[in-house]
Design a protein around this motif. Structure first.
Motif, short mmCIF file in Angstrom:
data_model
loop_
_atom_site.label_atom_id
_atom_site.label_comp_id
_atom_site.label_asym_id
_atom_site.label_seq_id
_atom_site.Cartn_x
_atom_site.Cartn_y
_atom_site.Cartn_z
N GLY A 41 -7.22 0.78 4.67
CA GLY A 41 -8.17 0.50 3.60
C GLY A 41 -7.46 0.23 2.29
O GLY A 41 -7.89 -0.61 1.48
N GLN A 42 -6.33 0.92 2.05
CA GLN A 42 -5.51 0.63 0.87
C GLN A 42 -4.79 -0.70 1.03
O GLN A 42 -4.71 -1.50 0.08
N ALA A 43 -4.27 -0.96 2.20
CA ALA A 43 -3.55 -2.21 2.43
C ALA A 43 -4.47 -3.42 2.21
O ALA A 43 -4.02 -4.48 1.77
N ALA A 44 -5.76 -3.26 2.48
CA ALA A 44 -6.69 -4.38 2.37
C ALA A 44 -6.83 -4.90 0.94
O ALA A 44 -7.24 -6.05 0.73
N PHE A 45 -6.48 -4.10 -0.06
CA PHE A 45 -6.53 -4.58 -1.44
C PHE A 45 -5.52 -5.70 -1.67
O PHE A 45 -5.64 -6.47 -2.62
N PHE A 46 -4.52 -5.80 -0.80
CA PHE A 46 -3.48 -6.82 -0.94
C PHE A 46 -3.58 -7.88 0.17
O PHE A 46 -2.65 -8.67 0.36
N THR A 67 -10.89 -13.56 -2.48
CA THR A 67 -12.09 -13.23 -1.71
C THR A 67 -11.75 -12.50 -0.41
O THR A 67 -12.64 -11.96 0.25
N LEU A 68 -10.46 -12.48 -0.07
CA LEU A 68 -10.04 -11.83 1.17
C LEU A 68 -9.72 -10.37 0.86
O LEU A 68 -8.84 -10.07 0.07
N ARG A 69 -10.43 -9.46 1.50
CA ARG A 69 -10.25 -8.04 1.20
C ARG A 69 -10.41 -7.16 2.43
O ARG A 69 -10.99 -6.08 2.37
N GLU A 70 -9.93 -7.64 3.56
CA GLU A 70 -9.90 -6.81 4.75
C GLU A 70 -8.69 -7.20 5.60
O GLU A 70 -8.20 -8.33 5.53
N VAL A 71 -8.19 -6.23 6.35
CA VAL A 71 -7.03 -6.45 7.20
C VAL A 71 -7.32 -5.90 8.59
O VAL A 71 -8.15 -5.01 8.76
N LYS A 72 -6.59 -6.44 9.55
CA LYS A 72 -6.72 -5.94 10.91
C LYS A 72 -5.75 -4.79 11.12
O LYS A 72 -4.61 -4.80 10.65
N MET A 73 -6.20 -3.79 11.84
CA MET A 73 -5.34 -2.66 12.18
C MET A 73 -4.31 -3.10 13.21
O MET A 73 -4.44 -4.17 13.82
N ALA A 84 0.83 -1.21 0.00
CA ALA A 84 0.00 0.00 0.00
C ALA A 84 0.87 1.25 0.00
O ALA A 84 0.60 2.22 -0.74
N ALA A 85 1.92 1.26 0.81
CA ALA A 85 2.81 2.42 0.87
C ALA A 85 3.51 2.64 -0.46
O ALA A 85 3.61 3.77 -0.95
N GLY A 86 3.98 1.55 -1.09
CA GLY A 86 4.67 1.67 -2.37
C GLY A 86 3.77 2.16 -3.49
O GLY A 86 4.16 3.00 -4.30
#
Length: 507
Positions: free
Chosen positions: A216-221, A240-246, A184-186
């Protein structure tokens, strides 16, 4: 190489856009002229032919011009010779080689800091070079990178690096350890011009971005996973996985674009790629043209080029918007925009400071000095000295690229002790300035019928793409009139030129 470049010129299709490169160049200059007049800035005059030739050849092909190219260009009296030179350099295969080097340095900075990651450099540059040489639009290049095929979760996946020489866009994911936060940062930094990683642990201290937007950007990966340890491990993806934990682990965030819209069904990476590269994206085209402006003109309209935020406004907002729209209208054709920028009066100005008013603007009232990249420096040294990779299997080049990787601004480079010693006393310089083995010095010393001044001029042309000025020759002549073998004296002149600040910078 010349033959290939000629055929590339003949075979390249003529593409018509709403604005020709010449029209866009004139519009850029008109906008800059209005700003300079309002701010009472007196721009520098036009660079002479030698300065322009060296600058544009370094910028578009990554090396200095050959001596024969210098003589031919300086002898050409046609009014359109600069435009024809730009067209020839854009058609040269080295254009793709050089831009692949520059873009890889931005997209894969890890290869400098991590020796293991350095193995990916050849394959990633090869992939970029192929896309650039094929004339693929910048939006398509970015889209293809972000959607590079990754094996589905649960299937058998190949190692990311099967062949170091094979074109490999997956290197982008591998060197960032396939971690959603790193990716996401890159992506946001390189393609949107936003340092979103500053919001990874808390809301951005200087911009509007919130911590939730970063994740929210990181969740795309989120679905990408390494099957094993290390950057060479195979990658798989659960689409199908599109969410990450903070970081606190108490809350999961779903993928969302920076405009707060949610993606539809399907591959989250493809959804992100579609949004990032859309002509309607408010960040993508502006970030791209700003990077190219900074690459060719020394400073971005937003500077640093990857730091778009409200309290770091563009130095010319209307110009930035105009360029972004023109780039999108031209289907993100990199050569079209580069051609337009190189045709401007702004790009063709001298680097000499001719008025104090030039210091009070970040816009190109004169061309700022720019340090050569490691690749530019060594490839220029190789051309000036007659070095060939087969002499030492490329060892000298590899050492230079490690020692001369730019740290910080190209306009304010830091020369380390190791770099200075490498240029002044290193094995490569010792070989290059030995009159008994140096191909350049042997050619200059053994060419019959040349006067001493002509031999000195030949060394200037092969290194600085110009002849010595009258004052330079006057000082040199006094030294050369002292006792000593002329071959050794010429070797000293060659050493001086190779170690000069002028050789190590683009003016």
């Amino acid at each position: 190489m010349v033959r290939h470049a000629l055929f590339a010129c003949l075979l390249a299709p003529t593409v018509l856009y709403a604005d020709s490169a010449e029209t866009l160049a004139k519009r850029i200059d008109a906008r800059l002229a209005a700003i300079f007049q309002a701010d009472d800035v007196k721009p520098a005059p036009r660079a002479d032919d030698a300065e322009f030739l060296r600058r544009v050849t370094l910028d578009l092909t990554g090396r200095i011009p050959r001596a024969a190219e210098v003589h031919a260009f300086l002898a050409d009296t046609s009014l359109d010779k600069r435009r024809r030179l730009i067209d020839r350099l854009l058609a040269d295969p080295r254009f793709a080689v050089h831009f692949a080097n520059v873009w890889r340095a931005d997209l894969l900075p890890e290869v400098v800091a991590n020796r293991a990651a350095g193995v990916f450099q050849i394959g990633f540059e090869s992939w970029l070079r192929d896309r650039l040489q094929s004339g693929v639009g910048y939006d398509r290049i970015v889209h293809e990178l972000l959607t590079a095929p990754i094996a589905a979760a649960g299937s058998e996946a190949e190692p990311v690096l099967r062949d170091p020489n094979r074109p490999n866009p997956l290197a982008f994911f591998a060197v960032k350890e396939a971690r959603p936060e790193n990716l996401a940062a890159g992506v946001t930094r390189s393609f949107l011009g936003i340092q979103l990683e500053c919001a990874q642990c808390h809301d951005h201290p200087f911009a509007k971005w919130k911590q939730e937007q970063f994740w929210g950007q990181a969740a795309f990966f989120a679905g990408i996973e390494r099957q094993g340890e290390g950057i060479f491990a195979p990658l798989t993806e659960a689409v199908t996985l599109r969410e990450v934990k903070m970081p606190n682990g108490k809350r999961a965030l779903a993928a969302r674009f920076l405009d707060d819209a949610a993606p539809g069904q399907g591959s989250p990476r493809r959804a992100l790629a579609d949004w990032v590269t859309s002509p309607a994206n408010p960040f993508f085209a502006r970030a791209a043209v700003n990077r190219l402006w900074g690459q060719l003109l020394g400073f971005g309209l937003v500077d640093p080029v990857d730091d778009f935020r409200d309290d770091n406004p563009p130095s010319a907002p209307e110009l930035l918007d105009d360029l972004a729209q023109a780039f999108a209208d031209a289907k993100f054709d990199v050569r079209h925009l580069v051609r337009a920028l190189c045709l401007t009066d702004a790009y063709q100005r001298s680097s000499a400071r001719t008025d104090a008013s030039q210091d009070k603007t970040r816009l190109p009232a004169r061309m700022p000095l720019r340090a050569l990249t490691g690749e530019q420096l060594f490839d220029s040294l190789a051309l000036a000295t007659g070095y060939r990779d087969d002499q030492d299997k490329g060892t000298a080049r590899k050492q230079f690229l490690v020692r001369f990787a730019l740290a910080g601004s190209v306009g304010e480079p830091e020369t380390s002790v190791q770099q200075a010693l490498t240029l002044r006393n290193g094995a490569f310089t010792a070989w290059a300035t030995d009159p008994n083995v140096s191909p350049t010095l042997i050619a200059v010393n053994q060419t019959p019928g040349m006067t001493r001044r002509e031999r000195v001029e030949a060394l200037y042309v092969v290194t600085l793409a110009r002849k010595p000025s009258a004052s330079e020759w006057s000082r040199l002549e006094k030294r050369l009139n002292k006792e000593g073998a002329e071959t050794e004296q010429l070797a000293d002149v060659f050493w001086m030129l190779l170690n000069s600040a002028e050789f190590r910078h683009n003016h």
